[in-house]
Design an enzyme around this catalytic site. Sequence first.
Site, mmCIF file in Angstrom:
data_model
loop_
_atom_site.group_PDB
_atom_site.id
_atom_site.type_symbol
_atom_site.label_atom_id
_atom_site.label_comp_id
_atom_site.label_asym_id
_atom_site.label_seq_id
_atom_site.Cartn_x
_atom_site.Cartn_y
_atom_site.Cartn_z
ATOM 1 N N ASN A 10 0.801 -1.151 -0.066
ATOM 2 C CA ASN A 10 -0.049 -0.016 0.167
ATOM 3 C C ASN A 10 0.968 1.066 -0.090
ATOM 4 O O ASN A 10 1.386 1.468 0.989
ATOM 5 C CB ASN A 10 -0.798 0.028 1.343
ATOM 6 C CG ASN A 10 -1.610 1.393 1.303
ATOM 7 O OD1 ASN A 10 -1.685 2.046 0.517
ATOM 8 N ND2 ASN A 10 -2.554 1.189 2.531
ATOM 9 N N LYS A 12 0.148 4.115 -0.167
ATOM 10 C CA LYS A 12 -0.411 5.441 0.481
ATOM 11 C C LYS A 12 -0.313 6.757 -0.188
ATOM 12 O O LYS A 12 -0.096 6.549 -1.598
ATOM 13 C CB LYS A 12 0.281 5.601 2.092
ATOM 14 C CG LYS A 12 -0.258 4.379 2.632
ATOM 15 C CD LYS A 12 0.275 4.279 4.381
ATOM 16 C CE LYS A 12 -0.217 3.063 4.966
ATOM 17 N NZ LYS A 12 -0.163 3.069 6.041
ATOM 18 N N HIS A 95 -9.596 0.826 5.212
ATOM 19 C CA HIS A 95 -8.318 1.292 5.872
ATOM 20 C C HIS A 95 -8.296 2.106 7.105
ATOM 21 O O HIS A 95 -9.151 2.856 6.907
ATOM 22 C CB HIS A 95 -7.281 1.648 4.772
ATOM 23 C CG HIS A 95 -5.767 1.745 5.453
ATOM 24 N ND1 HIS A 95 -5.340 2.620 6.190
ATOM 25 C CD2 HIS A 95 -4.683 1.012 5.189
ATOM 26 C CE1 HIS A 95 -4.054 2.438 6.756
ATOM 27 N NE2 HIS A 95 -3.648 1.126 6.021
ATOM 28 N N GLU A 97 -6.748 4.406 8.227
ATOM 29 C CA GLU A 97 -6.632 5.758 7.849
ATOM 30 C C GLU A 97 -7.903 6.484 7.309
ATOM 31 O O GLU A 97 -8.211 7.641 7.491
ATOM 32 C CB GLU A 97 -5.384 6.091 6.856
ATOM 33 C CG GLU A 97 -4.099 5.956 7.681
ATOM 34 C CD GLU A 97 -2.882 5.077 6.887
ATOM 35 O OE1 GLU A 97 -2.742 5.479 5.679
ATOM 36 O OE2 GLU A 97 -2.209 4.690 7.534
ATOM 37 N N GLU A 167 -5.134 -5.005 10.629
ATOM 38 C CA GLU A 167 -4.160 -4.034 10.617
ATOM 39 C C GLU A 167 -4.492 -3.583 12.105
ATOM 40 O O GLU A 167 -5.181 -2.399 12.081
ATOM 41 C CB GLU A 167 -4.109 -2.973 9.581
ATOM 42 C CG GLU A 167 -3.863 -3.579 8.405
ATOM 43 C CD GLU A 167 -3.441 -2.451 7.296
ATOM 44 O OE1 GLU A 167 -2.334 -2.994 6.915
ATOM 45 O OE2 GLU A 167 -4.094 -1.228 7.149
ATOM 46 N N SER A 213 3.775 -2.018 10.455
ATOM 47 C CA SER A 213 5.312 -2.209 10.583
ATOM 48 C C SER A 213 5.792 -3.556 10.109
ATOM 49 O O SER A 213 6.703 -4.083 10.851
ATOM 50 C CB SER A 213 5.471 -1.869 12.079
ATOM 51 O OG SER A 213 5.172 -0.451 12.171
HETATM 52 P P1 13P Z 1 3.119 0.389 7.867
HETATM 53 O O1 13P Z 1 3.703 -0.802 7.259
HETATM 54 O O2 13P Z 1 3.826 1.580 7.340
HETATM 55 O O3 13P Z 1 2.978 0.320 9.090
HETATM 56 O O4 13P Z 1 1.669 0.393 7.035
HETATM 57 C C1 13P Z 1 0.736 -0.533 7.122
HETATM 58 C C2 13P Z 1 -0.451 -0.230 6.423
HETATM 59 O O5 13P Z 1 -1.360 0.748 7.009
HETATM 60 C C3 13P Z 1 -0.843 -0.926 5.209
HETATM 61 O O6 13P Z 1 -1.886 -0.691 4.813
#
Ligand code: 13P
Length: 250
Positions: A10, A12, A95, A97, A167, A213
């Site tokens: 992802n 982002k 997600h 976020e 997640e 992470s």
């Molecule tokens: P990180 O791997 O940066 O923690 O992000 C995880 C994530 O939100 C993938 O969708």
Amino acid sequence: MSRTYYIAGNWKMHKTRAEAAELAKALVSQLKGGKHRYLVAPSFTLIETVAPIVKGSNIRLGAQNMACEEQGAHTGEVSVFQLKDLGVQTVILGHSERRHNYKEDDALINKKLKLALKHGLEVILCIGELLEEREAGKAEQVCETQLVKGLEGVSAAELANIVIAYEPVWAIGTGKTATPEDADAIHAFVRKLIGKLYGADAAEKIIIQYGGSVKPDNAAQLMAKENIDGALVGGAALKPDTFVPIALFG
Ligand code: 13P
């Protein structure tokens, strides 16, 4: 395990078109022959650039979100038709976020999910608890609500096009990974719940990715767990040096 590992990046809100093209090209060449299933999900503005690069490779093309309506007066939104027109095969929905920073609720996510399925897209449905919810002993309850509401009205046949990504919000972008044991406990809980809702066969088949992470040095331990079938990778997906070792583990 009969399930195929599925490792997704992802991206982002990162990268310009030139940077995205460079990353996509490197991944296509370095993941060639990789034995797992792969996906990249770039920003909307990068999809047209990345699509021809990954076409014909073993890397699927994903989007990070999608509108809940097919078309119309929805300023700033991107429709399922627009995504499909670019060759998108998979969409990430729910997600954390989107849930927490952009206030998407379970009903909205469910509407998007059903629309995506109706038009033949694969969906990666993200679920996961906040730190305070985990500390209050509510991790399973939160995941159950997000899963049950997110999948409302989805048939057993449609479930074949759904991947779940667990997640935990406190592990995303923080460098704090859930221990393999803690993650696997939630994954096992989710699989059991899928069994209750859709039967044992569906539970056995469903792919449950872990996200939060994931790095080259913890990916193999996480995915060695019985119920962890892949990873949804954020930060480490932005460079071949960190994504490729995760994607080629095992
Ligand atoms: P990180 O791997 O940066 O923690 O992000 C995880 C994530 O939100 C993938 O969708």
